[in-house]
Design a protein around this motif. Structure first.
Motif, PDB file in Angstrom:
ATOM      1  N   THR A 162     -31.239 -22.432  -3.329  1.00 50.82           N
ATOM      2  CA  THR A 162     -32.005 -22.807  -4.509  1.00 50.82           C
ATOM      3  C   THR A 162     -33.229 -23.583  -4.065  1.00 50.82           C
ATOM      4  O   THR A 162     -33.381 -23.897  -2.886  1.00 50.82           O
ATOM      5  CB  THR A 162     -31.154 -23.614  -5.497  1.00 50.82           C
ATOM      6  OG1 THR A 162     -31.891 -23.776  -6.701  1.00 50.82           O
ATOM      7  CG2 THR A 162     -30.805 -24.981  -4.945  1.00 50.82           C
TER       8      THR A 162
ATOM      9  N   ASP B 153     -39.990 -27.854  -7.930  1.00 51.23           N
ATOM     10  CA  ASP B 153     -40.725 -27.303  -6.792  1.00 51.23           C
ATOM     11  C   ASP B 153     -41.152 -25.868  -7.087  1.00 51.23           C
ATOM     12  O   ASP B 153     -41.069 -25.408  -8.228  1.00 51.23           O
ATOM     13  CB  ASP B 153     -39.842 -27.367  -5.537  1.00 51.23           C
ATOM     14  CG  ASP B 153     -40.663 -27.555  -4.294  1.00 51.23           C
ATOM     15  OD1 ASP B 153     -40.966 -28.702  -3.957  1.00 51.23           O
ATOM     16  OD2 ASP B 153     -41.002 -26.542  -3.663  1.00 51.23           O
ATOM     17  N   VAL B 154     -41.639 -25.192  -6.064  1.00 54.10           N
ATOM     18  CA  VAL B 154     -42.137 -23.837  -6.261  1.00 54.10           C
ATOM     19  C   VAL B 154     -41.188 -22.834  -5.616  1.00 54.10           C
ATOM     20  O   VAL B 154     -40.188 -23.209  -5.014  1.00 54.10           O
ATOM     21  CB  VAL B 154     -43.550 -23.674  -5.667  1.00 54.10           C
ATOM     22  CG1 VAL B 154     -44.486 -24.679  -6.269  1.00 54.10           C
ATOM     23  CG2 VAL B 154     -43.517 -23.788  -4.171  1.00 54.10           C
ATOM     24  N   LEU B 155     -41.529 -21.551  -5.735  1.00 58.90           N
ATOM     25  CA  LEU B 155     -40.709 -20.501  -5.140  1.00 58.90           C
ATOM     26  C   LEU B 155     -40.788 -20.555  -3.614  1.00 58.90           C
ATOM     27  O   LEU B 155     -41.849 -20.801  -3.049  1.00 58.90           O
ATOM     28  CB  LEU B 155     -41.226 -19.125  -5.561  1.00 58.90           C
ATOM     29  CG  LEU B 155     -40.981 -18.631  -6.962  1.00 58.90           C
ATOM     30  CD1 LEU B 155     -41.651 -17.282  -7.121  1.00 58.90           C
ATOM     31  CD2 LEU B 155     -39.512 -18.496  -7.229  1.00 58.90           C
TER      32      LEU B 155
ATOM     33  N   ASP C 184     -35.034 -15.021  -2.337  1.00 56.50           N
ATOM     34  CA  ASP C 184     -35.897 -16.105  -2.808  1.00 56.50           C
ATOM     35  C   ASP C 184     -35.087 -17.338  -3.172  1.00 56.50           C
ATOM     36  O   ASP C 184     -33.939 -17.243  -3.616  1.00 56.50           O
ATOM     37  CB  ASP C 184     -36.684 -15.656  -4.041  1.00 56.50           C
ATOM     38  CG  ASP C 184     -37.884 -14.817  -3.669  1.00 56.50           C
ATOM     39  OD1 ASP C 184     -37.985 -14.459  -2.484  1.00 56.50           O
ATOM     40  OD2 ASP C 184     -38.696 -14.529  -4.544  1.00 56.50           O
TER      41      ASP C 184
ATOM     42  N   VAL D 150     -35.262 -20.011  -5.903  1.00 53.38           N
ATOM     43  CA  VAL D 150     -35.924 -20.123  -7.192  1.00 53.38           C
ATOM     44  C   VAL D 150     -35.497 -21.435  -7.844  1.00 53.38           C
ATOM     45  O   VAL D 150     -34.297 -21.724  -7.890  1.00 53.38           O
ATOM     46  CB  VAL D 150     -35.543 -18.942  -8.106  1.00 53.38           C
ATOM     47  CG1 VAL D 150     -36.343 -18.996  -9.391  1.00 53.38           C
ATOM     48  CG2 VAL D 150     -35.759 -17.638  -7.396  1.00 53.38           C
ATOM     49  N   PRO D 151     -36.421 -22.232  -8.337  1.00 51.95           N
ATOM     50  CA  PRO D 151     -36.028 -23.456  -9.033  1.00 51.95           C
ATOM     51  C   PRO D 151     -35.146 -23.125 -10.236  1.00 51.95           C
ATOM     52  O   PRO D 151     -35.477 -22.241 -11.022  1.00 51.95           O
ATOM     53  CB  PRO D 151     -37.365 -24.056  -9.492  1.00 51.95           C
ATOM     54  CG  PRO D 151     -38.394 -23.440  -8.640  1.00 51.95           C
ATOM     55  CD  PRO D 151     -37.876 -22.091  -8.263  1.00 51.95           C
TER      56      PRO D 151
ATOM     57  N   CYS E 108     -39.887 -19.325   5.649  1.00 51.26           N
ATOM     58  CA  CYS E 108     -40.216 -19.147   4.236  1.00 51.26           C
ATOM     59  C   CYS E 108     -41.105 -17.909   4.131  1.00 51.26           C
ATOM     60  O   CYS E 108     -42.117 -17.815   4.809  1.00 51.26           O
ATOM     61  CB  CYS E 108     -40.931 -20.348   3.662  1.00 51.26           C
ATOM     62  SG  CYS E 108     -41.388 -20.072   1.942  1.00 51.26           S
TER      63      CYS E 108
ATOM     64  N   GLU F  38     -42.101 -16.537   1.017  1.00 53.94           N
ATOM     65  CA  GLU F  38     -42.823 -16.441  -0.251  1.00 53.94           C
ATOM     66  C   GLU F  38     -43.880 -17.529  -0.252  1.00 53.94           C
ATOM     67  O   GLU F  38     -43.552 -18.703  -0.065  1.00 53.94           O
ATOM     68  CB  GLU F  38     -41.842 -16.641  -1.416  1.00 53.94           C
ATOM     69  CG  GLU F  38     -42.449 -16.464  -2.779  1.00 53.94           C
ATOM     70  CD  GLU F  38     -42.752 -15.012  -3.070  1.00 53.94           C
ATOM     71  OE1 GLU F  38     -41.808 -14.253  -3.240  1.00 53.94           O
ATOM     72  OE2 GLU F  38     -43.956 -14.664  -3.091  1.00 53.94           O
ATOM     73  N   LEU F  39     -45.131 -17.123  -0.432  1.00 52.94           N
ATOM     74  CA  LEU F  39     -46.239 -18.083  -0.357  1.00 52.94           C
ATOM     75  C   LEU F  39     -45.936 -19.316  -1.209  1.00 52.94           C
ATOM     76  O   LEU F  39     -45.695 -19.216  -2.401  1.00 52.94           O
ATOM     77  CB  LEU F  39     -47.514 -17.420  -0.867  1.00 52.94           C
ATOM     78  CG  LEU F  39     -48.772 -18.276  -0.799  1.00 52.94           C
ATOM     79  CD1 LEU F  39     -49.058 -18.690   0.616  1.00 52.94           C
ATOM     80  CD2 LEU F  39     -49.951 -17.530  -1.379  1.00 52.94           C
ATOM     81  N   CYS F  40     -45.922 -20.485  -0.557  1.00 54.71           N
ATOM     82  CA  CYS F  40     -45.496 -21.684  -1.276  1.00 54.71           C
ATOM     83  C   CYS F  40     -46.487 -22.811  -1.102  1.00 54.71           C
ATOM     84  O   CYS F  40     -46.143 -23.975  -1.227  1.00 54.71           O
ATOM     85  CB  CYS F  40     -44.104 -22.110  -0.830  1.00 54.71           C
ATOM     86  SG  CYS F  40     -44.006 -22.519   0.905  1.00 54.71           S
TER      87      CYS F  40
END
Lengths: 190, 91, 623, 226
Positions: free
Chosen positions: D144, D149-151, D164, D166-167, D193, D195-197
């Protein structure tokens, strides 16, 4: 499916037909926007509807909009048959109901802000859906007003009432959108 | 449409609004009586019927339908070979 | 020169006024809100004001709005060079406006790509910091997406499509002008984003990153730009659908439509309906940023951090890809049309299996709406969705295969003339085969779990969009260059451009598959040193590919002024747009054309030898 | 050619990695003849059916060929269905085969900008500096992201698995480790990571170490809070 059964194809259609077709396609496009709006409700809050939602207000708004659709239809029929008096009367009636509807949404927002502000899930959906829809209603009122002021001196007759038809069609479209928004926002329950 | 008399058109509008009123009442009754997915499905069906009535009778849907039908038919059977030969130039 | 630019200057002045009014209004508004300081509201309303002012100034009111209020629209002074800078309603002028804008944007975003490759030449930080890299990468993405959507659907469709169906103009000329004139503000907004903190989310703009309170305001500008561009796309789609249905010349039955017209028709259906979904996604982002709504965050969570109610960012992913996957078919369907069109004319043979190609186009349209979730295989959406979306995604390869059959079947036993347009069309067939076949790897859940968000994906979509669509655009640019400008491009330079672009494109992106498979993720400025060598190689090839654009740009600009006069039909092509003068007169055809035969009647015994020119017959007697 | 391809795969350190590499290989083997077909037909046409400058003689008027179209349709459909079933569907089922089994090690992963946190709830270990896993065991990750926060996306290239973070949502990922390895020797042993975060997305990675079971137990004993 042979060449023989193929009907004569319309080529080089007149401007009126093109305008009708263009409006229809724009409505199809806008309808997919409403589809996106409505589907997001089921994603964000699923079937959850708070008890504070005013059912009376929702039903009242629905009836108002449905009746305004009838008056808009009557205005169109009147324009089509050159009935100037009824045309003006029904356009005014439709606009009044539209303005009343906007007032109702304003009251709704006022109430909703206390119970479910935009920072809650349901509030987000309610404000977005009614906001987008009210913008459409507002544009519809403007269009009808436009038609009224252009047509009050008899600019639209049986042969050239397309602007009336277009404005009224837009109004019906807004109504159809509400037909789906009403159960989505008010009626579904867990 | 022009062939239709005015009173007939107005009468049809009245019928439609009565049916819409009845459907709205049914909608409200469903919401009171039921909950959950079943209720949502039924509400969706009623809303579809209401929308269909408005689109068909108030918005004159057949204006669009003519074109949809034509495109549908043509996209399945558009063939340069099928186009009727023109003989005007040959003559 | 200044007089020619006057409409543009007027529009800029009015947009400044509109922006100031919007800003002032918003400043008044936010003093009543809590907390009172929200710059994003002011930026939003300032932009809306500026956009309206821009449209007012460019001529929407002068040439259009006046009419609604019973005033006389004033549309006679647009002549000469100034028509390219004003609210001209001639579809050919709009087509040129689109094409020139898009080629400039293409070169700009290409230059950004060169910057990215400098940064990526080795694994450490060497040119840009992470923030600058993210902004450059995101800008490259969104500008190229805009170019890919609008070059064909805006540029070529506008210029060529009415000519091809024998119409004097599109169905709604003023709407057409409007849909072009809301594109320059989009470009300006995007170019301004670096001055508002950049936008660091990639063109996909997934929340919560794009809605983060501490995120840069540039993301808001991006959302408005994309939204405005979507509006343009919707209006364009509607316009072309009505044009094709209603404006065909007498005798131009559906079966006689050139295949490019069919492909635009299919793509217009997608841009009409699907674009509304991304509009909603962007509106959600704008609302969440400016008013604090909660679309993408759980509104209540339990101790373990699980959302009990409220939305999640997966909502945006669904809505976004419901547009953005069909959008790749907005790009590639007309590219298929161009490819088949050009192959047919340059082999002097009809499009093979025309009927099946039309069916395939519509099958692709239908399926394209059902496959969006293959972008979400690793997003955490419900597992029971994986299988069905894999199935539907892979089914798309069947209609796509039909297009390949048509391309190969048209070539077979044709009489091929290898000029630059044909070379690009052939290269497109080759590239898109690779693009399509690697797509299967990404449709397959098992391999996608690994390959998602790696350089394999980057290479794949560059193969489909650059290798497929941009190559088709290049082919079409060369093919219709004589029709648009009346002059012939330089063949030698064209071939040099083709050779360089084809060779180095393939070397760049074929190599790029390797780091993808080996485990290098995308959208990073720094990466483990294992990938240093391969990225250095990719960068070198990418620069060489960038160099190949120099002869292209020079050729396009120079030939317009100094090229040989091309003649009306240098390719001896049979479709209707070549039966008029180059460039076509304002009313397109001297006499309304009447069509007597299919679009590709090569090698068919005709009633008269002179029948092909007779597609625009002499006026009927008594005229 | 195929041997070359075989070599480009990085180390496959899990059961899932073998399945995924096999699927990749099968798709490649299917894709090469199709590509070859297109290239051969196109190349032959270019070489054989040329015409010279200024020659505008038409080719033969052939609009369609029923047998070709139909057989092409049948073949592509058959291939497509074959690919959907294998490796598509079967690969999917294979990867998910462990979902109902009891995991040997459970790891709760939380992503935040730009750190991964690993908690072993059964073993009372919480760590951010590295991810240590025993070999030959079924590891279940519950992933999680922090609610505000972000993805992010949790990806270990050596295991080929990714999902992913995901919040507000817990996503699950099963991995059966099969090989010993560590980041210092092979950079594919890293949690990356994907996924662009945001700013430090590129360097949001953790070293992974897959060790023998007794070594893992010793590590747990050392890092356990109790």
């Amino acid at each position: 499916m042979t060449t023989a059964v193929r009907k004569a194809l319309p080529q080089g259609l007149d401007t009126g037909t093109m305008n009708r077709l263009g409006l229809w396609l724009f409505l199809v496009s806008d309808a997919s926007f409403f589809l996106a709006l409505i589907s997001s409700r089921f994603f964000v809050v699923r079937l959850e509807t708070p008890e504070d939602v005013s059912q009376i207000l929702g039903l009242g708004l629905t009836i108002l909009l449905l009746v305004s659709s009838l008056t808009a239809y009557r205005a169109e029929v009147a324009a089509e048959h050159g009935d100037q008096a009824n045309f003006k009367r029904y356009i005014i009636a439709t606009m009044l109901m539209g303005i009343l509807f906007l007032g109702g949404v304003g009251f709704e927002w006022h109430e909703a802000y206390k119970h479910f502000p935009p920072s809650t899930g349901y509030g987000t959906i309610l404000f977005t859906l009614t906001g987008v829809h009210a913008t459409h209603v507002f544009s519809g009122v403007l269009l009808l007003g436009f038609i009224y002021f252009k047509g009050k001196n008899g600019a639209y007759g049986p042969d050239d009432y397309y602007p009336v038809e277009a404005a009224v069609k837009w109004w019906h479209f807004v109504d159809v959108a509400w037909v789906f928004i009403y159960p989505t926002l008010y009626l579904v329950q867990i | 449409m022009a062939a239709e008399t005015k009173s007939k058109a107005l009468m049809r509008g009245n019928y439609v609004i009565v049916v819409l009123a009845v459907l709205t009442a049914i909608e409200f009754a469903i919401a009171v009586a039921m909950t959950g997915n079943l209720s949502a499905t039924l509400l969706g069906i009623v809303a579809l019927i209401k929308a269909a009535l408005i689109i068909d009778y108030f918005m004159h849907f057949k204006q669009l339908w003519t074109f949809v039908a034509e495109v549908w038919y043509e996209m399945l059977d558009a063939d340069p070979d099928d186009a009727p030969d023109d003989t005007r130039n040959a003559a | 020169m200044l007089t020619a630019l006057w409409p543009l200057i007027r529009a800029i002045i009015w947009s400044a006024i509109g922006g100031a009014i919007g800003y002032g209004f918003a400043s008044g508004l936010v003093t009543f809100t809590d907390p009172p300081q929200n710059l994003e509201v002011q930026i939003s309303l300032a932009y809306v004001g500026a956009l309206l002012g821009w449209l007012f100034g460019i001529g929407v009111w002068k040439y259009w709005g006046r009419e609604w209020f019973g005033l006389k629209p004033d549309h006679n002074e647009i002549k000469g060079a100034s028509r390219f800078f004003s609210f001209s309603i001639d579809h050919k002028v709009i087509g040129v406006q689109y094409l020139v804008t898009m080629v400039i944007l293409f070169l700009l975003a290409g230059a950004l790509a060169m910057l990215l490759r400098v940064e990526l030449a080795n694994g450490s930080q060497n040119l840009m910091n992470a923030e600058q890299y993210n902004t450059a990468m995101s800008l490259h993405g969104i500008i190229m997406i805009a170019v890919a959507v609008a070059t064909i659907m805006g540029g070529f469709s506008n210029f060529v499509l009415p000519l091809m169906i024998g119409a004097d103009d599109v169905a709604f000329p003023r709407l057409n002008a409007l849909s072009y004139w809301i594109v320059p503000p989009v470009a300006v907004l995007l170019i301004l984003t670096p001055f508002f903190g950049g936008f660091d989310t990639g063109w996909t703009a997934y929340p919560p990153l794009s809605t983060a309170a501490n995120g840069p305001d540039g993301t808001l500008l991006f959302a408005f730009a994309f939204l405005t561009f979507g509006l343009s796309s919707i209006l364009g789609g509607m316009n072309f659908l009505v044009t094709i249905i209603a404006k065909r010349a007498p005798g131009m039955t559906w079966g006689r439509l050139p295949i490019f017209v069919w492909s635009v028709f299919a793509a217009a259906i997608i841009s009409l309906t699907a674009t509304q979904w991304v509009a909603y996604g962007l509106i959600m982002i704008i609302l969440e940023r400016t008013t604090g709504m909660m679309f993408f965050a759980p509104t209540a969570i339990d101790a373990a951090g699980v959302g009990l109610s409220g939305g999640s960012s997966i909502l945006f992913e669904h809505v976004f890809w419901f547009y953005s996957h069909p959008a790749v078919y907005i790009m590639i369907l007309p590219a298929f049309g161009l490819e088949l069109e050009i192959i047919s004319h340059f082999t002097r043979k009809p499009v093979f299996a025309y009927k099946w190609v039309v069916r395939a186009f519509f099958a692709i349209v239908f399926l394209s709406f059902l496959v969006w979730a293959h972008h979400l295989f690793t997003s955490g959406m419900g597992q029971n969705l994986h299988g069905p979306f894999m199935l539907v995604t892979e089914l798309i390869s069947i209609p796509t295969g039909i297009v390949f059959l048509a391309a190969l079947g048209t070539m077979w036993r044709g009489r091929m003339w290898l000029r630059t347009p044909m070379l690009f069309a052939l290269a497109m067939v080759f590239n898109f085969s690779i693009g399509g076949l690697t797509g299967i790897f990404l449709a397959d859940v098992a391999t996608d779990i690994n390959l998602q968000d790696t350089y394999f994906v980057v290479a794949h979509f560059h193969y489909t969009i650059v290798g497929g669509e941009i190559f088709a655009i290049m082919a079409a640019l060369y093919y219709w260059y004589p029709k648009i400008t009346g002059r012939m491009y330089n063949e030698t330079l064209g071939r040099i451009h083709w050779a360089g672009m084809f060779l180095f494109f393939n070397m760049t992106f074929l190599t790029m598959f390797i780091p993808g498979v080996e485990g290098m993720n995308r959208r990073v400025a720094v990466y483990p040193e294992t990938f240093n060598d391969i990225n250095f190689v990719v960068s070198i090839f990418a620069f060489l590919m960038g160099l190949s654009m120099i002869p292209f740009a020079y050729n396009m600009a120079n030939s317009w002024i100094r090229g040989d006069v091309a003649g009306d039909n240098p390719w001896h092509a049979s479709t209707l747009e070549w039966q008029t003068t180059s460039p076509p007169p304002e009313e397109n055809f001297e006499h309304e054309p009447e069509v007597f035969e299919g679009p590709y009647n090569y090698g068919r015994k005709r009633a008269q030898a002179s029948q092909r020119p007779a597609r625009t017959p002499a006026p009927a007697e008594g005229d | 050619m195929l041997i070359l391809l075989w070599n480009i795969f990085p180390v496959a350190a899990s059961r899932e990695a073998d399945i995924i590499d096999e699927a990749f290989l099968i798709l490649t083997i299917l894709a090469i003849p199709i590509m070859a077909l297109v290239v051969v037909i196109m190349g032959y046409s270019v070489l054989k059916f040329r015409r010279s400058e200024g020659d505008f003689e038409d080719a033969e008027y052939v609009t369609t060929h029923k047998t070709w179209v139909h057989s092409w349709l049948i073949w592509t459909t058959a291939l497509c269905i074959a690919v959907i079933i294998f490796p598509g569907w079967i690969g999917l089922v294979d990867i998910r085969a462990t979902q109902n089994d009891v995991a040997d090690v459970t790891v709760d992963v939380t992503g935040q900008q730009w750190v991964w946190t690993y908690e072993y709830p059964d073993l009372d270990v919480s760590i951010i500096s590295e991810l240590v896993l025993p070999v030959d065991s079924l590891v279940r990750f519950n992933i999680t992201a922090r609610p505000d926060d972000v993805l992010h996306s949790f990806w270990i290239p050596a295991f080929r698995m990714k999902i992913d973070a995901v919040p507000g949502l817990i996503t699950k990922m099963d991995v059966t480790t099969t090989e010993i390895g560590e980041f210092n020797h092979d950079q594919n042993f890293r949690v990356q990571c994907a996924e662009l975060c945001g700013l430090n997305h590129a360097i949001m990675f953790t070293r992974v170490r897959v060790v023998e079971k007794d070594e893992f137990d010793a590590w747990v004993a050392e890092h356990s809070a109790s």
